[in-house]
Design a protein around this motif. Sequence first.
Motif, PDB file in Angstrom:
ATOM      1  N   VAL A  69       5.272 -19.127  10.126  1.00 38.16           N
ATOM      2  CA  VAL A  69       5.531 -17.880   9.556  1.00 38.16           C
ATOM      3  C   VAL A  69       4.128 -17.244   9.245  1.00 38.16           C
ATOM      4  N   ALA A  70       3.779 -16.093   9.665  1.00 35.40           N
ATOM      5  CA  ALA A  70       2.382 -15.590   9.638  1.00 35.40           C
ATOM      6  C   ALA A  70       2.233 -15.161   7.970  1.00 35.40           C
ATOM      7  N   PRO A  71       0.606 -15.684   7.637  1.00 37.61           N
ATOM      8  CA  PRO A  71       0.667 -15.611   6.044  1.00 37.61           C
ATOM      9  C   PRO A  71       0.233 -14.244   5.553  1.00 37.61           C
ATOM     10  N   THR A  72       0.342 -13.186   6.633  1.00 30.95           N
ATOM     11  CA  THR A  72      -0.036 -11.706   6.125  1.00 30.95           C
ATOM     12  C   THR A  72       0.982 -10.759   6.619  1.00 30.95           C
ATOM     13  N   LEU A  73       1.103  -9.776   6.072  1.00 33.70           N
ATOM     14  CA  LEU A  73       1.893  -8.557   6.571  1.00 33.70           C
ATOM     15  C   LEU A  73       1.317  -7.585   7.448  1.00 33.70           C
ATOM     16  N   ASP A  74       2.075  -6.977   8.288  1.00 32.52           N
ATOM     17  CA  ASP A  74       1.535  -6.014   8.994  1.00 32.52           C
ATOM     18  C   ASP A  74       1.384  -4.706   7.905  1.00 32.52           C
ATOM     19  N   PRO A  75      -0.091  -4.320   7.674  1.00 34.73           N
ATOM     20  CA  PRO A  75      -0.241  -3.139   6.980  1.00 34.73           C
ATOM     21  C   PRO A  75       0.424  -1.830   7.334  1.00 34.73           C
ATOM     22  N   ASN A  76       0.738  -1.640   8.479  1.00 39.97           N
ATOM     23  CA  ASN A  76       1.579  -0.136   8.958  1.00 39.97           C
ATOM     24  C   ASN A  76       2.939  -0.433   8.521  1.00 39.97           C
ATOM     25  N   THR A  77       3.475  -1.523   9.193  1.00 37.68           N
ATOM     26  CA  THR A  77       5.171  -1.737   9.068  1.00 37.68           C
ATOM     27  C   THR A  77       5.493  -2.644   7.759  1.00 37.68           C
ATOM     28  N   ARG A  78       4.637  -3.032   7.213  1.00 40.42           N
ATOM     29  CA  ARG A  78       5.000  -4.159   6.020  1.00 40.42           C
ATOM     30  C   ARG A  78       5.958  -5.341   6.432  1.00 40.42           C
ATOM     31  N   ASN A  79       5.759  -5.579   7.744  1.00 39.40           N
ATOM     32  CA  ASN A  79       6.808  -6.808   8.314  1.00 39.40           C
ATOM     33  C   ASN A  79       6.044  -8.004   8.478  1.00 39.40           C
ATOM     34  N   ALA A  80       6.698  -9.048   8.613  1.00 41.25           N
ATOM     35  CA  ALA A  80       5.745 -10.201   8.652  1.00 41.25           C
ATOM     36  C   ALA A  80       5.958 -10.942  10.150  1.00 41.25           C
ATOM     37  N   THR A  81       5.251 -11.625  10.842  1.00 38.12           N
ATOM     38  CA  THR A  81       5.421 -12.032  11.997  1.00 38.12           C
ATOM     39  C   THR A  81       6.192 -13.486  11.927  1.00 38.12           C
ATOM     40  N   VAL A  82       7.166 -13.867  12.546  1.00 40.82           N
ATOM     41  CA  VAL A  82       7.707 -15.311  12.469  1.00 40.82           C
ATOM     42  C   VAL A  82       7.755 -15.636  14.002  1.00 40.82           C
ATOM     43  N   TYR A  83       7.351 -16.885  14.301  1.00 33.65           N
ATOM     44  CA  TYR A  83       7.306 -17.588  15.747  1.00 33.65           C
ATOM     45  C   TYR A  83       8.457 -18.461  15.523  1.00 33.65           C
ATOM     46  N   ILE A  84       9.289 -18.513  16.481  1.00 35.46           N
ATOM     47  CA  ILE A  84      10.363 -19.344  16.885  1.00 35.46           C
ATOM     48  C   ILE A  84      10.315 -20.026  18.138  1.00 35.46           C
ATOM     49  N   SER A  85      10.226 -21.394  17.679  1.00 40.04           N
ATOM     50  CA  SER A  85      10.412 -22.523  18.997  1.00 40.04           C
ATOM     51  C   SER A  85      11.642 -22.460  19.740  1.00 40.04           C
ATOM     52  N   LEU A  86      11.874 -22.306  20.936  1.00 38.04           N
ATOM     53  CA  LEU A  86      13.066 -22.469  21.574  1.00 38.04           C
ATOM     54  C   LEU A  86      13.142 -23.448  22.651  1.00 38.04           C
ATOM     55  N   PRO A  87      14.297 -24.035  22.972  1.00 38.69           N
ATOM     56  CA  PRO A  87      14.357 -25.487  23.700  1.00 38.69           C
ATOM     57  C   PRO A  87      13.839 -25.143  25.163  1.00 38.69           C
ATOM     58  N   ASN A  88      13.217 -26.055  25.976  1.00 38.02           N
ATOM     59  CA  ASN A  88      12.753 -25.962  27.482  1.00 38.02           C
ATOM     60  C   ASN A  88      14.019 -25.554  28.014  1.00 38.02           C
ATOM     61  N   GLY A  89      14.138 -24.730  28.839  1.00 40.74           N
ATOM     62  CA  GLY A  89      15.024 -24.332  29.850  1.00 40.74           C
ATOM     63  C   GLY A  89      15.658 -23.187  29.335  1.00 40.74           C
ATOM     64  N   SER A  90      15.382 -22.562  28.199  1.00 45.43           N
ATOM     65  CA  SER A  90      16.287 -21.464  27.518  1.00 45.43           C
ATOM     66  C   SER A  90      16.392 -20.250  28.279  1.00 45.43           C
ATOM     67  N   PRO A  91      17.178 -19.477  28.421  1.00 51.79           N
ATOM     68  CA  PRO A  91      17.607 -18.345  29.331  1.00 51.79           C
ATOM     69  C   PRO A  91      16.889 -17.186  28.779  1.00 51.79           C
ATOM     70  N   ALA A  92      16.095 -17.221  27.571  1.00 49.92           N
ATOM     71  CA  ALA A  92      15.063 -16.168  27.217  1.00 49.92           C
ATOM     72  C   ALA A  92      14.035 -15.965  28.197  1.00 49.92           C
ATOM     73  N   LYS A  93      13.872 -14.895  28.561  1.00 50.47           N
ATOM     74  CA  LYS A  93      12.485 -14.752  29.478  1.00 50.47           C
ATOM     75  C   LYS A  93      11.377 -14.112  28.942  1.00 50.47           C
ATOM     76  N   THR A  94      10.291 -14.274  29.277  1.00 52.33           N
ATOM     77  CA  THR A  94       9.111 -13.515  28.826  1.00 52.33           C
ATOM     78  C   THR A  94       9.214 -12.082  28.844  1.00 52.33           C
ATOM     79  N   GLY A  95       8.833 -11.489  27.579  1.00 50.08           N
ATOM     80  CA  GLY A  95       9.032  -9.920  27.550  1.00 50.08           C
ATOM     81  C   GLY A  95      10.428  -9.604  27.196  1.00 50.08           C
TER      82      GLY A  95
END
Length: 190
Positions: A69-95
């Motif tokens: 979980v990113a330690p800071t918020l985006d100053p424009n959106t006030r949203n935080a960035t969260v990174y999720i690890s997905l399993p190998n072979g996941s059907p989710a594609k880049t982009g």
Amino acid sequence: MALSPPALPRSAQSCKPAPNYSAWCANTNSNGGQKSEVSGRDASTIQTGQAARLTLPNGESVTGTVRLVAPTLDPNTRNATVYISLPNGSPAKTGMFAEGEILTGATKAMTLPQAAVILRDGNHYVFEVSDDNRVQQRLVKIGRTAQGQTEIRDGINASARVVMTGGGFLNDGDTVQIVDKPVSSTGDKP
């Protein structure tokens, strides 16, 4: 805060939340994970290792875990960035964009139907009914809203009698008639 069931989900952006989850929109990155944004209000409830579930555009679900979980918020959106690890072979594609949820746990909350909470002049109000059936407009502090219910954090107590529908047509001091069940839209009487 006065507490009474049901538990409500935390929500973020325009994504669809599910009970006990923080909802978010995400973009798959090339590192085999998901870069997601959640509202700053929800960021404090998200921790490394929590379960995350993505729903891909085709409706397929993928389960992962919160990596960072990113330690800071985006100053424009006030949203935080969260990174999720997905399993190998996941059907989710880049982009790929996806809708997702992070299991953050359940909390009890005092809630009212959304229709009972009136927005006037930028403030949220409910109408409390007194013993003589007169209403008093009460300023309330709201929290989460989901599944037709709004969390009431402050402003009334759990034993208050509250106008559930039609509050938008009332003014402070109006007299109301109490009914056990509203008349249905087909005109049937209870």
